[in-house]
Design an enzyme around this catalytic site. Structure first.
Site, PDB file in Angstrom:
ATOM      1  N   CYS A  97      -3.936   2.199   0.052  1.00 29.17           N
ATOM      2  CA  CYS A  97      -4.086   1.053  -0.836  1.00 29.17           C
ATOM      3  C   CYS A  97      -3.330   1.271  -2.154  1.00 29.17           C
ATOM      4  O   CYS A  97      -2.108   1.272  -2.134  1.00 29.17           O
ATOM      5  CB  CYS A  97      -5.566   0.739  -1.032  1.00 29.17           C
ATOM      6  SG  CYS A  97      -5.832  -0.973  -1.499  1.00 29.17           S
TER       7      CYS A  97
ATOM      8  N   HIS B  50      -8.544   0.923   3.590  1.00 33.09           N
ATOM      9  CA  HIS B  50      -9.352   2.059   3.119  1.00 33.09           C
ATOM     10  C   HIS B  50     -10.043   2.776   4.279  1.00 33.09           C
ATOM     11  O   HIS B  50     -11.227   2.531   4.531  1.00 33.09           O
ATOM     12  CB  HIS B  50     -10.444   1.556   2.161  1.00 33.09           C
ATOM     13  CG  HIS B  50      -9.977   1.263   0.776  1.00 33.09           C
ATOM     14  ND1 HIS B  50     -10.072   2.162  -0.248  1.00 33.09           N
ATOM     15  CD2 HIS B  50      -9.412   0.160   0.253  1.00 33.09           C
ATOM     16  CE1 HIS B  50      -9.589   1.644  -1.361  1.00 33.09           C
ATOM     17  NE2 HIS B  50      -9.178   0.412  -1.077  1.00 33.09           N
TER      18      HIS B  50
ATOM     19  N   GLU C 147     -11.288   5.605   4.406  1.00 34.91           N
ATOM     20  CA  GLU C 147     -12.360   6.509   3.951  1.00 34.91           C
ATOM     21  C   GLU C 147     -13.689   5.764   3.804  1.00 34.91           C
ATOM     22  O   GLU C 147     -14.704   6.370   3.534  1.00 34.91           O
ATOM     23  CB  GLU C 147     -11.956   7.180   2.621  1.00 34.91           C
ATOM     24  CG  GLU C 147     -12.053   6.337   1.364  1.00 34.91           C
ATOM     25  CD  GLU C 147     -10.981   5.248   1.243  1.00 34.91           C
ATOM     26  OE1 GLU C 147     -10.200   5.052   2.185  1.00 34.91           O
ATOM     27  OE2 GLU C 147     -10.979   4.578   0.192  1.00 34.91           O
TER      28      GLU C 147
HETATM   29  N1  GLN Z   1      -5.233  -4.002  -6.228  1.00 33.80           N
HETATM   30  C1  GLN Z   1      -5.107  -2.613  -6.467  1.00 33.80           C
HETATM   31  C2  GLN Z   1      -3.777  -2.264  -7.132  1.00 33.80           C
HETATM   32  O1  GLN Z   1      -2.978  -3.115  -7.305  1.00 33.80           O
HETATM   33  C3  GLN Z   1      -5.249  -1.819  -5.177  1.00 33.80           C
HETATM   34  C4  GLN Z   1      -6.620  -2.014  -4.615  1.00 33.80           C
HETATM   35  C5  GLN Z   1      -7.146  -0.852  -3.871  1.00 33.80           C
HETATM   36  O2  GLN Z   1      -6.661   0.274  -3.958  1.00 33.80           O
HETATM   37  N2  GLN Z   1      -8.216  -1.106  -3.136  1.00 33.80           N
HETATM   38  O3  GLN Z   1      -3.551  -1.163  -7.494  1.00 33.80           O
END
Ligand code: GLN
Length: 188
Positions: free
Chosen positions: A77, A170, A172
């Site tokens: 992410c 995610h 995890e």
């Molecule tokens: N929206 C977040 C970002 O731009 C990422 C979101 C996340 O890691 N769950 O960094």
């Protein structure tokens, strides 16, 4: 196996728990010296702007970049954003090591978070229950990038480039440990 988890901000405790359950030794990384003994590094989800700010303040940007250029590194992410070559924003510090173009917050706001059963190349026949939280996606991937998963809309949400791994979701946060096992195999 000694796996580091970048522990500046975000979901690092959750990654640590999964990696430990799989038998890895886990180091929380906050200093450049923490990187030296590692077999691999996980950059967790969270807020990529905050992770970038803290990494800059802690003098970690270049050490992280040097590490990720040659050693197994997995970004989930916000971590995927952090690894990308191009995110279309100049102001935000990123490592720029993986040949993917990433669109932040590609699905909208927090409320547009979702979960989907995703077939992932290399994880076997069973789809992976993937949790997307204000997630990014890759809109393009270079010739050396192996795309591991796409949504039905064809958007790229998991990819590998040699020793680099990126997932927009995610892993995890679900009990399925296959994605972490995949990374441990890559780090071995
Ligand atoms: N929206 C977040 C970002 O731009 C990422 C979101 C996340 O890691 N769950 O960094």
């Amino acid at each position: 196996m000694n796996i580091g988890v970048l522990a500046l901000q975000g979901a690092f405790i959750e990654h640590e728990a999964v990696l430990r359950a799989l038998g890895a030794t886990v180091t929380q990384v906050r200093l450049a010296a923490d990187l030296e003994p590692l077999d691999g590094l996980v950059i967790p989800g969270g807020e990529s702007t905050t992770i970038g700010k803290l990494a800059t303040n802690f003098g970690l940007m270049q050490p992280l970049r040097d590490f990720a250029q040659t050693r197994p590194t997995w970004g989930t992410c916000a971590g995927m954003i952090f690894l990308a070559k191009d995110i279309g924003i100049d102001r935000q510090p990123i490592l720029s090591v993986m040949d993917i173009t990433v669109n932040r917050n590609a699905f909208g706001r927090q409320i547009d978070s979702f979960e989907v059963d995703l077939p992932i190349k290399g994880l076997g026949a069973l789809p992976f229950h993937a949790v997307f939280i204000r997630a990014p996606l890759a809109t393009a991937a270079g010739p050396e990038v192996d795309v591991l998963a796409r949504l039905e809309t064809q958007q790229i949400v998991a990819a590998r480039q040699g020793h680099l791994l990126a997932t927009a979701f995610h892993p995890e946060l679900t009990p399925d440990t296959r994605m972490h096992e995949y990374f441990l195999r890559l780090a071995r």
